[in-house]
Scaffold this active site. Structure first.
Site, PDB file in Angstrom:
ATOM      1  N   GLY A 193       0.786  -1.242   0.000  1.00  0.00           N
ATOM      2  CA  GLY A 193       0.000   0.000   0.000  1.00  0.00           C
ATOM      3  C   GLY A 193       0.813   1.284   0.000  1.00  0.00           C
ATOM      4  O   GLY A 193       0.307   2.331   0.415  1.00  0.00           O
ATOM      5  N   ASN A 250       1.606   2.982  -2.562  1.00  0.00           N
ATOM      6  CA  ASN A 250       0.956   3.899  -3.508  1.00  0.00           C
ATOM      7  C   ASN A 250      -0.317   4.491  -2.922  1.00  0.00           C
ATOM      8  O   ASN A 250      -0.625   5.660  -3.156  1.00  0.00           O
ATOM      9  CB  ASN A 250       0.691   3.197  -4.839  1.00  0.00           C
ATOM     10  N   LEU A 295      -3.963  -7.077  -7.461  1.00  0.00           N
ATOM     11  CA  LEU A 295      -3.441  -8.147  -8.308  1.00  0.00           C
ATOM     12  C   LEU A 295      -4.495  -9.081  -8.902  1.00  0.00           C
ATOM     13  O   LEU A 295      -4.161  -9.982  -9.655  1.00  0.00           O
ATOM     14  CB  LEU A 295      -2.397  -8.960  -7.528  1.00  0.00           C
ATOM     15  N   HIS A 344       0.851   0.045 -13.250  1.00  0.00           N
ATOM     16  CA  HIS A 344       1.607  -1.164 -13.609  1.00  0.00           C
ATOM     17  C   HIS A 344       3.107  -0.844 -13.596  1.00  0.00           C
ATOM     18  O   HIS A 344       3.524   0.207 -14.084  1.00  0.00           O
ATOM     19  CB  HIS A 344       1.182  -1.638 -15.007  1.00  0.00           C
ATOM     20  N   ASP A 377      -3.952  -5.227 -18.692  1.00  0.00           N
ATOM     21  CA  ASP A 377      -2.931  -4.202 -18.957  1.00  0.00           C
ATOM     22  C   ASP A 377      -2.985  -3.664 -20.385  1.00  0.00           C
ATOM     23  O   ASP A 377      -1.963  -3.267 -20.952  1.00  0.00           O
ATOM     24  CB  ASP A 377      -1.510  -4.749 -18.682  1.00  0.00           C
ATOM     25  N   GLU A 396       6.393   5.581  -9.326  1.00  0.00           N
ATOM     26  CA  GLU A 396       4.966   5.223  -9.208  1.00  0.00           C
ATOM     27  C   GLU A 396       4.242   6.189  -8.280  1.00  0.00           C
ATOM     28  O   GLU A 396       3.097   6.576  -8.552  1.00  0.00           O
ATOM     29  CB  GLU A 396       4.825   3.805  -8.640  1.00  0.00           C
TER      30      GLU A 396
HETATM   31  C1  GAR Z   1       3.357  -1.602  -7.420  1.00  0.00           C
HETATM   32  O1  GAR Z   1       4.680  -1.691  -7.841  1.00  0.00           O
HETATM   33  C2  GAR Z   1       2.428  -1.774  -8.606  1.00  0.00           C
HETATM   34  O2  GAR Z   1       2.931  -1.253  -9.793  1.00  0.00           O
HETATM   35  C3  GAR Z   1       2.330  -3.271  -8.676  1.00  0.00           C
HETATM   36  O3  GAR Z   1       2.229  -3.680  -7.329  1.00  0.00           O
HETATM   37  C4  GAR Z   1       3.013  -2.802  -6.523  1.00  0.00           C
HETATM   38  C5  GAR Z   1       2.214  -2.396  -5.313  1.00  0.00           C
HETATM   39  O4  GAR Z   1       2.957  -1.655  -4.406  1.00  0.00           O
HETATM   40  N1  GAR Z   1       1.183  -3.646  -9.446  1.00  0.00           N
HETATM   41  C6  GAR Z   1       1.184  -4.650 -10.302  1.00  0.00           C
HETATM   42  O5  GAR Z   1       2.139  -5.395 -10.465  1.00  0.00           O
HETATM   43  C7  GAR Z   1      -0.128  -4.834 -11.066  1.00  0.00           C
HETATM   44  N2  GAR Z   1       0.065  -5.659 -12.216  1.00  0.00           N
HETATM   45  P1  GAR Z   1       2.258  -0.986  -3.140  1.00  0.00           P
HETATM   46  O6  GAR Z   1       1.325  -2.027  -2.530  1.00  0.00           O
HETATM   47  O7  GAR Z   1       3.377  -0.642  -2.228  1.00  0.00           O
HETATM   48  O8  GAR Z   1       1.515   0.218  -3.614  1.00  0.00           O
END
Ligand code: GAR
Length: 194
Positions: free
Chosen positions: A12, A14, A86, A105, A146, A175
């Site tokens: 989490g 992001n 996911l 992504h 995607d 990100e």
């Molecule tokens: C992020 O790097 C995002 O791009 C990836 O999961 C991570 C979550 O990080 N998403 C994918 O791979 C979707 N296909 P977070 O939980 O620290 O935000």
């Protein structure tokens, strides 16, 4: 002021970046729902901030997952943000939230996207392909995986000595900026439309 439902599956960071941007008034939205498809730290972050949370375990709900999420967000969220979510969404939620649902992504799509391409798998593929640069993409969610229209991308360089963790850190930093910028562009588009 827009209401956002954030969907998470992981740590989490992001989500935290979005919440910080809201606190600092860089976004004109609020996060009123955080929904996960598994127990994860993203849910804890939301709880600490007093945000309503829901967990619909993907193994329990399977084909019903999208429907369960839709039941919660319907009429309550203007935008849906997949921030490290996911599971693959399908059905009515995609139709109802067309152009109002975005995904983050960890690669420069269309490179390294599609089923099974998430998290470290993406960064491993980037290394194996000896890419000189990678990055992140924020795109609209459509019926594919995607494949939706790209909103923006941010690029990082891949150095010879980088391992998966190095790339992950570089991409993650971008990100946190990209997801906020993408939400800002949604706000601008929809403010203009009203
Ligand atoms: C992020 O790097 C995002 O791009 C990836 O999961 C991570 C979550 O990080 N998403 C994918 O791979 C979707 N296909 P977070 O939980 O620290 O935000």
């Amino acid at each position: 002021m827009f209401k956002i439902a954030v969907l998470v599956s992981g740590s989490g960071t992001n989500l935290e970046a979005i919440l910080n941007a809201i606190d600092e008034k860089r976004l004109n939205s609020s996060v009123n729902l955080v929904i996960a498809d598994r127990e994860c730290y993203g849910i804890e972050r939301a709880k600490k901030r007093g945000i309503e949370t829901h967990i619909f375990d993907r193994k329990t709900y399977r084909d019903e997952l999208s429907k369960k999420i839709y039941e919660v967000v319907k009429n309550r969220a203007d935008f849906i943000v997949l921030a490290g979510f996911l599971s693959i969404l399908e059905g009515e939620i995609l139709k109802e939230y067309k152009d109002r649902i975005i995904n983050l992504h960890p690669s420069l799509l269309p490179k390294f996207g599609g089923k099974g391409m998430y998290g470290d798998n993406v960064h491993r593929a980037v290394l194996e392909n000896k890419e000189k640069q990678t990055g992140c993409t924020v795109h609209f969610v459509d019926e594919g995986v995607d494949t939706g229209r790209i909103i923006l991308q941010r690029i990082v360089s891949v150095d010879d000595e980088d391992n998966i963790d190095d790339i992950k850190k570089k991409v993650q930093t971008q990100e946190h900026i990209a997801i906020v910028e993408a939400i800002k562009s949604l706000e601008v588009a929809y403010e203009g439309a009203n």
